[in-house]
Design an enzyme around this catalytic site. Structure first.
Site, PDB file in Angstrom:
ATOM      1  N   GLU A 142      -1.994   7.812   8.340  1.00 49.68           N
ATOM      2  CA  GLU A 142      -0.550   7.615   8.176  1.00 49.68           C
ATOM      3  C   GLU A 142       0.211   8.179   9.386  1.00 49.68           C
ATOM      4  O   GLU A 142       1.254   7.673   9.778  1.00 49.68           O
ATOM      5  CB  GLU A 142      -0.134   8.347   6.897  1.00 49.68           C
ATOM      6  CG  GLU A 142       1.007   7.817   6.116  1.00 49.68           C
ATOM      7  CD  GLU A 142       0.942   6.331   5.778  1.00 49.68           C
ATOM      8  OE1 GLU A 142       2.020   5.763   5.825  1.00 49.68           O
ATOM      9  OE2 GLU A 142      -0.124   5.735   5.511  1.00 49.68           O
ATOM     10  N   ASP A 157       0.882  -1.173   0.000  1.00 47.66           N
ATOM     11  CA  ASP A 157       0.000   0.000   0.000  1.00 47.66           C
ATOM     12  C   ASP A 157       0.916   1.219   0.000  1.00 47.66           C
ATOM     13  O   ASP A 157       2.126   1.102   0.239  1.00 47.66           O
ATOM     14  CB  ASP A 157      -0.882  -0.016   1.264  1.00 47.66           C
ATOM     15  CG  ASP A 157      -1.781   1.214   1.350  1.00 47.66           C
ATOM     16  OD1 ASP A 157      -2.358   1.611   0.321  1.00 47.66           O
ATOM     17  OD2 ASP A 157      -1.893   1.810   2.442  1.00 47.66           O
ATOM     18  N   ASN A 163      -6.608   0.856  -3.134  1.00 47.54           N
ATOM     19  CA  ASN A 163      -7.523   1.133  -4.252  1.00 47.54           C
ATOM     20  C   ASN A 163      -6.838   1.979  -5.317  1.00 47.54           C
ATOM     21  O   ASN A 163      -7.047   1.782  -6.514  1.00 47.54           O
ATOM     22  CB  ASN A 163      -8.746   1.905  -3.755  1.00 47.54           C
ATOM     23  CG  ASN A 163      -9.625   1.098  -2.825  1.00 47.54           C
ATOM     24  OD1 ASN A 163     -10.651   0.570  -3.227  1.00 47.54           O
ATOM     25  ND2 ASN A 163      -9.229   0.991  -1.566  1.00 47.54           N
ATOM     26  N   THR A 164      -6.014   2.917  -4.866  1.00 45.95           N
ATOM     27  CA  THR A 164      -5.389   3.859  -5.795  1.00 45.95           C
ATOM     28  C   THR A 164      -4.385   3.135  -6.692  1.00 45.95           C
ATOM     29  O   THR A 164      -4.353   3.354  -7.911  1.00 45.95           O
ATOM     30  CB  THR A 164      -4.691   4.983  -4.992  1.00 45.95           C
ATOM     31  OG1 THR A 164      -5.616   5.484  -4.017  1.00 45.95           O
ATOM     32  CG2 THR A 164      -4.253   6.110  -5.893  1.00 45.95           C
ATOM     33  N   TYR A 222      -0.515   8.183  -2.177  1.00 49.85           N
ATOM     34  CA  TYR A 222      -0.625   7.954  -3.622  1.00 49.85           C
ATOM     35  C   TYR A 222      -1.772   8.780  -4.224  1.00 49.85           C
ATOM     36  O   TYR A 222      -1.809   8.964  -5.434  1.00 49.85           O
ATOM     37  CB  TYR A 222      -0.931   6.472  -3.914  1.00 49.85           C
ATOM     38  CG  TYR A 222       0.227   5.502  -3.815  1.00 49.85           C
ATOM     39  CD1 TYR A 222       1.538   5.912  -3.599  1.00 49.85           C
ATOM     40  CD2 TYR A 222      -0.009   4.133  -3.965  1.00 49.85           C
ATOM     41  CE1 TYR A 222       2.574   4.982  -3.519  1.00 49.85           C
ATOM     42  CE2 TYR A 222       1.025   3.210  -3.899  1.00 49.85           C
ATOM     43  CZ  TYR A 222       2.308   3.627  -3.675  1.00 49.85           C
ATOM     44  OH  TYR A 222       3.327   2.708  -3.610  1.00 49.85           O
ATOM     45  N   GLY A 223      -2.689   9.203  -3.346  1.00 51.03           N
ATOM     46  CA  GLY A 223      -3.918   9.841  -3.825  1.00 51.03           C
ATOM     47  C   GLY A 223      -3.704  11.067  -4.689  1.00 51.03           C
ATOM     48  O   GLY A 223      -4.545  11.405  -5.524  1.00 51.03           O
ATOM     49  N   CYS A 249     -10.882   3.396   0.198  1.00 51.03           N
ATOM     50  CA  CYS A 249      -9.449   3.567   0.457  1.00 51.03           C
ATOM     51  C   CYS A 249      -9.135   2.723   1.682  1.00 51.03           C
ATOM     52  O   CYS A 249      -9.883   2.766   2.672  1.00 51.03           O
ATOM     53  CB  CYS A 249      -9.125   5.035   0.726  1.00 51.03           C
ATOM     54  SG  CYS A 249      -7.466   5.319   1.390  1.00 51.03           S
ATOM     55  N   THR A 250      -8.060   1.953   1.615  1.00 52.34           N
ATOM     56  CA  THR A 250      -7.794   1.004   2.696  1.00 52.34           C
ATOM     57  C   THR A 250      -7.365   1.675   4.003  1.00 52.34           C
ATOM     58  O   THR A 250      -7.320   1.018   5.046  1.00 52.34           O
ATOM     59  CB  THR A 250      -6.726  -0.019   2.262  1.00 52.34           C
ATOM     60  OG1 THR A 250      -5.577   0.687   1.758  1.00 52.34           O
ATOM     61  CG2 THR A 250      -7.268  -0.948   1.183  1.00 52.34           C
ATOM     62  N   HIS A 251      -7.040   2.962   3.951  1.00 56.93           N
ATOM     63  CA  HIS A 251      -6.747   3.666   5.204  1.00 56.93           C
ATOM     64  C   HIS A 251      -8.024   3.917   6.025  1.00 56.93           C
ATOM     65  O   HIS A 251      -7.966   4.016   7.251  1.00 56.93           O
ATOM     66  CB  HIS A 251      -6.105   5.037   4.917  1.00 56.93           C
ATOM     67  CG  HIS A 251      -4.658   4.979   4.544  1.00 56.93           C
ATOM     68  ND1 HIS A 251      -4.207   4.505   3.338  1.00 56.93           N
ATOM     69  CD2 HIS A 251      -3.542   5.369   5.220  1.00 56.93           C
ATOM     70  CE1 HIS A 251      -2.875   4.607   3.279  1.00 56.93           C
ATOM     71  NE2 HIS A 251      -2.452   5.124   4.422  1.00 56.93           N
TER      72      HIS A 251
HETATM   73  N1  DGL Z   1      -4.692   3.283   0.924  1.00 58.32           N
HETATM   74  C1  DGL Z   1      -4.808   3.782  -0.372  1.00 58.32           C
HETATM   75  C2  DGL Z   1      -6.050   3.415  -1.121  1.00 58.32           C
HETATM   76  O1  DGL Z   1      -6.670   2.423  -0.799  1.00 58.32           O
HETATM   77  C3  DGL Z   1      -4.186   5.080  -0.781  1.00 58.32           C
HETATM   78  C4  DGL Z   1      -4.179   6.240   0.116  1.00 58.32           C
HETATM   79  C5  DGL Z   1      -3.206   7.288  -0.396  1.00 58.32           C
HETATM   80  O2  DGL Z   1      -2.030   7.018  -0.361  1.00 58.32           O
HETATM   81  O3  DGL Z   1      -3.647   8.341  -0.873  1.00 58.32           O
HETATM   82  O4  DGL Z   1      -6.420   4.057  -2.065  1.00 58.32           O
END
Ligand code: DGL
Length: 282
Positions: free
Chosen positions: A153, A12, A76-77, A44-45, A185-187
């Protein structure tokens, strides 16, 4: 040490994919798990799609080097940006994750569904296809959530920053009758207690981790790769970011102390193609 590929790898942008890993640990106790938090490049967003693809390739190479038999893109991203190319390049099973629009549309009673996700996910072609396939049977409202993954984070799960962001992102959804929220988003599953406080107990919150664990089991079974027997699998963790901070937050999220190793240097930086040249992004 045997050369057998016997680990399930996860990655991730940072610590968010642990919401998937903890579900897999609960459901597939015999699997040994290796997790990479790409915290040096999080979030990553808001990064370029090229960078996310590069990072996904570099980390998958690392996971294979560490004897991964399957990879879960616990983001997801990154799934939206890179999974098609990863599957074309690597022969092992690669499991992705995408916003659970289909189940949300099937379960809403008010007919209004809200999706919380990163900007890159909601701008992606994959997401547009998903909406096109399943988004017609209900009113689907899409809410990008800049800053929210970063709170997780940093280990801020209940402070004024995530609360203010969530109030801002949830209010427009709740005011038009959303009764089902998709965590895209997994966060975000780590923010469920706060989301529940703000949205109320009547709103259903969909965390896709159980479905991902089931999908992983199905793939491992069908490929004859599922670990069986009495032995409980091991876990190990790597990061491209600051190990002390990441280890502290991972410990907080998993409720146990975590030993974290630094991702080897050659998997840490990224060379991305730019029209003018190949530029190195720290
Ligand atoms: N955990 C991530 C997701 O599921 C990305 C969050 C990020 O880095 O912006 O999209």
């Amino acid at each position: 040490m045997s050369n057998k590929h016997d680990l399930v790898g996860f990655f991730d942008s940072g610590v968010g994919g642990l919401s998937v890993l903890r579900q897999v640990r609960a459901d597939l106790p015999h699997e040994s798990l290796l997790y990479v938090a790409d915290s040096g490049h999080a979030p990553y967003g808001n990064k370029s799609v090229e960078l996310i693809i590069q990072r996904s390739f570099a980390i998958t190479e690392f996971l294979l080097e560490q004897r991964a038999k399957a990879v879960v893109v616990a983001c997801n991203t990154a799934t939206a940006a890179a999974i098609t190319r990863l599957r074309a390049r690597f022969a092992i099973p690669i499991i992705g994750i995408e916003p659970a629009i289909k189940p949300a549309v099937a379960m809403t009673r008010s007919g209004v569904v809200g999706i919380l996700a990163t900007g890159n996910t909601v701008r992606s072609v994959k997401f547009a296809h998903l909406l096109d396939q399943h988004g017609h049977q209900a009113r689907v409202l899409v809410q990008p959530c800049p800053g929210l993954a970063d709170c997780v984070e940093q280990g801020e799960l209940n402070g004024s920053r995530p609360r203010a962001l969530l109030e801002r992102y949830l209010q427009p959804l709740l005011s038009v009758g959303v009764d089902t929220l998709v965590l895209g988003c997994t966060h975000y599953p780590f923010l469920i207690p706060l989301i529940r406080q703000l949205a109320g107990i009547e709103v259903a919150i969909l965390d896709p981790s159980p479905a991902i664990a089931r999908q992983l089991r199905r793939r491992l079974e069908s490929e004859g790769l599922l670990a069986t027997g009495d032995r409980i699998g091991s876990e190990c963790y790597f990061t491209s970011g600051a190990p002390e901070l990441t280890a502290r937050v991972m410990g907080q999220l998993l409720g146990q102390s975590v030993t974290l190793e630094s991702l080897p240097e050659r998997f840490r930086s990224v060379e991305i193609f730019s029209p003018a040249s190949l530029a190195t992004v720290a």
